[in-house]
Design an enzyme around this catalytic site. Structure first.
Site, mmCIF file in Angstrom:
data_model
loop_
_atom_site.group_PDB
_atom_site.id
_atom_site.type_symbol
_atom_site.label_atom_id
_atom_site.label_comp_id
_atom_site.label_asym_id
_atom_site.label_seq_id
_atom_site.Cartn_x
_atom_site.Cartn_y
_atom_site.Cartn_z
ATOM 1 N N ALA A 111 -17.411 -19.415 -2.102
ATOM 2 C CA ALA A 111 -16.480 -19.313 -0.979
ATOM 3 C C ALA A 111 -15.473 -18.198 -1.210
ATOM 4 C CB ALA A 111 -15.755 -20.645 -0.783
ATOM 5 N N ALA A 112 -14.956 -18.113 -2.433
ATOM 6 C CA ALA A 112 -13.961 -17.086 -2.747
ATOM 7 C C ALA A 112 -14.564 -15.686 -2.650
ATOM 8 C CB ALA A 112 -13.389 -17.322 -4.142
ATOM 9 N N TYR B 246 -16.670 -20.959 -6.033
ATOM 10 C CA TYR B 246 -16.704 -19.544 -6.408
ATOM 11 C C TYR B 246 -17.358 -18.722 -5.302
ATOM 12 C CZ TYR B 246 -17.768 -15.401 -9.262
ATOM 13 O OH TYR B 246 -17.870 -14.119 -9.758
ATOM 14 N N GLY C 87 -7.927 -6.938 -14.574
ATOM 15 C CA GLY C 87 -8.888 -7.524 -15.500
ATOM 16 C C GLY C 87 -9.503 -6.462 -16.386
ATOM 17 N N ASP D 132 -0.520 -11.379 -13.981
ATOM 18 C CA ASP D 132 -1.410 -12.366 -13.387
ATOM 19 C C ASP D 132 -1.575 -11.960 -11.923
ATOM 20 O OD1 ASP D 132 -2.548 -14.572 -12.115
ATOM 21 O OD2 ASP D 132 -1.427 -16.023 -13.299
ATOM 22 N N SER E 92 -19.399 -10.672 -5.828
ATOM 23 C CA SER E 92 -20.443 -11.288 -6.646
ATOM 24 C C SER E 92 -21.651 -11.580 -5.777
ATOM 25 C CB SER E 92 -19.945 -12.593 -7.264
ATOM 26 O OG SER E 92 -21.024 -13.387 -7.743
#
Length: 237
Positions: free
Chosen positions: A148-149, A146, A12, A57, A133
């Site tokens: 959970a990830a 989000y 990213g 990706d 995060s």
């Protein structure tokens, strides 16, 4: 870690935190590869920073194999790629939206770490930095998938550390909150005010932080570190 000549991969890396991190590591003397899915944006960022670019990706194992092939090896892997996906209640999300959010924010990092870990174990050195995060620490409505990830990413980082520590490989989990990264636009949520944006975490500031962590003595591991701007009120903490 002396970064001169070290090979660093930043996922990213065409914008936001990733671009700021890539710039900091390039300036410190590392040979840097950035990845992204938007080829035009990726190539523009690579030309601006003077780094290598690999269209990839992170949710694709084949793309990860190509990234490792292009880099030739890896000393530092910074898993920054991710995104909010669709920020609305779970009951309103499609199966495809749920799976995409988990894959982009968790599965993709696991795929990259699996490949980097194999290389670093053989070299008996290396650094992996996973960008989580603040959602991994707190809960807000509409952010459950989000969350959970990112919570999974944080705990995965702990587990990976226990696996790689005997090989002299470090694993850091960095947990930021509000950032001036374009996250809000991509997630289709209200943008920051100019004051909020100016006082949020800047990409260059994140780059400086990650660089300073990487340059700590090799026998020290920063298992978790959280950074959040004073302008954001998290109540209750």
């Amino acid at each position: 870690m002396n970064l001169a000549g070290k090979k660093a991969i930043v996922t990213g890396g065409s914008g936001g935190y990733g671009k700021g991190i890539a710039a900091a590591f390039k300036q410190a003397g590392a040979e840097v590869w950035i990845t992204g899915r938007n080829e035009q944006k990726l190539q523009a960022a690579a030309a601006e920073l003077g780094v290598h670019a690999v269209l990839a990706d992170v949710t694709s194992g084949k793309d990860w194999d190509n990234v490792m092939k292009q880099a030739g090896s890896v000393d530092i892997l910074i898993n920054n790629a991710g995104g909010g996906g669709t920020i609305h209640p779970l009951s309103e999300q499609s199966d495809e939206e749920i799976i995409s959010a988990i894959n982009n924010n968790l599965t993709g990092t696991l795929l990259g770490c699996a490949r980097a870990a194999k290389i670093m174990q053989q070299k008996k050195s290396g650094l992996i930095v996973n960008i989580s995060s603040v959602c991994a620490l707190y809960a807000w409505p509409a952010w459950s998938v989000y969350t959970a990830a990112k919570a999974g990413l944080s705990k995965f980082s702990h587990g990976l550390y226990t696996e790689l520590r005997p090989y002299g490989v470090r694993v850091f989990c960095v947990t930021p909150s509000w950032g001036a990264t374009g996250f809000n636009t991509a997630a289709n949520i209200p943008a920051f005010t100019p004051e909020q944006s100016a006082k949020a975490i800047q990409p260059s500031e994140m780059g400086k932080l990650i660089l300073e962590l990487a340059e700590l003595p090799d026998h020290l591991n920063v298992t978790d570190i959280t950074i959040q701007p004073l302008i954001q009120d998290i109540n209750p903490m």
